[in-house]
Motif scaffolding. Structure first.
Motif, PDB file in Angstrom:
ATOM      1  N   LEU A 117      74.847 -24.747 -36.830  1.00 46.85           N
ATOM      2  CA  LEU A 117      73.397 -24.976 -36.404  1.00 46.85           C
ATOM      3  C   LEU A 117      72.795 -26.123 -36.553  1.00 46.85           C
ATOM      4  O   LEU A 117      71.918 -26.444 -35.879  1.00 46.85           O
ATOM      5  CB  LEU A 117      72.737 -23.535 -37.150  1.00 46.85           C
ATOM      6  CG  LEU A 117      71.404 -23.156 -36.389  1.00 46.85           C
ATOM      7  CD1 LEU A 117      71.483 -22.697 -35.224  1.00 46.85           C
ATOM      8  CD2 LEU A 117      70.785 -22.257 -37.468  1.00 46.85           C
TER       9      LEU A 117
ATOM     10  N   MET B 288      65.111 -22.983 -34.040  1.00 41.60           N
ATOM     11  CA  MET B 288      66.273 -23.101 -34.652  1.00 41.60           C
ATOM     12  C   MET B 288      66.138 -23.268 -36.225  1.00 41.60           C
ATOM     13  O   MET B 288      66.967 -22.700 -36.912  1.00 41.60           O
ATOM     14  CB  MET B 288      66.995 -24.104 -34.111  1.00 41.60           C
ATOM     15  CG  MET B 288      67.687 -23.945 -32.883  1.00 41.60           C
ATOM     16  SD  MET B 288      68.329 -25.216 -31.839  1.00 41.60           S
ATOM     17  CE  MET B 288      69.802 -25.482 -32.394  1.00 41.60           C
TER      18      MET B 288
ATOM     19  N   TYR C 208      65.341 -19.907 -37.665  1.00 39.52           N
ATOM     20  CA  TYR C 208      66.672 -19.228 -37.816  1.00 39.52           C
ATOM     21  C   TYR C 208      67.506 -19.704 -38.789  1.00 39.52           C
ATOM     22  O   TYR C 208      68.153 -18.573 -39.502  1.00 39.52           O
ATOM     23  CB  TYR C 208      67.504 -19.248 -36.356  1.00 39.52           C
ATOM     24  CG  TYR C 208      68.301 -18.145 -36.052  1.00 39.52           C
ATOM     25  CD1 TYR C 208      67.925 -16.921 -35.760  1.00 39.52           C
ATOM     26  CD2 TYR C 208      69.905 -18.183 -35.878  1.00 39.52           C
ATOM     27  CE1 TYR C 208      68.846 -15.903 -35.631  1.00 39.52           C
ATOM     28  CE2 TYR C 208      70.721 -17.501 -35.931  1.00 39.52           C
ATOM     29  CZ  TYR C 208      70.278 -16.014 -35.603  1.00 39.52           C
ATOM     30  OH  TYR C 208      71.154 -15.094 -35.522  1.00 39.52           O
TER      31      TYR C 208
END
Length: 94
Positions: A73, A12, A15
């Motif tokens: 996120l 994550m 990303y």
């Protein structure tokens, strides 16, 4: 359990950096049309697309949906940390 957390956390985080790089590429002419830009777009655009449908551009030009996508996120990363460290420690006793 720690290994699973680390894999998800680092994926994550990477990303997040990919989204930031993709956003910054819009400042340079032709950067998104390069092979790297197209590859990065194929990875990032599926995540950004739902946010672009919900949040319209300001003034027709300024797109703030990637900022909201980054916030979501980051909230997911914090939820992941809570799940693995606080919740599992309290409930299961790990």
């Amino acid at each position: 359990m720690g290994l699973l957390h680390d894999i998800l956390y680092y994926a994550m985080t990477i990303y997040t950096y990919a989204i930031i790089i993709y956003i910054l590429m819009s400042w340079f002419p032709g950067a998104r049309e390069s092979s790297f830009g197209q590859m990065l777009g194929s990875i990032v655009e599926p995540y950004l697309e739902p946010f672009r449908k919900i949040i319209p551009p300001i003034g027709g030009m300024i797109d703030i949906s990637p900022i909201v996508a980054l916030f979501v996120l980051q909230f997911a990363l914090r939820g992941l940390n809570f799940l693995f460290y606080n919740f599992l420690y309290i409930v299961i006793g790990i």
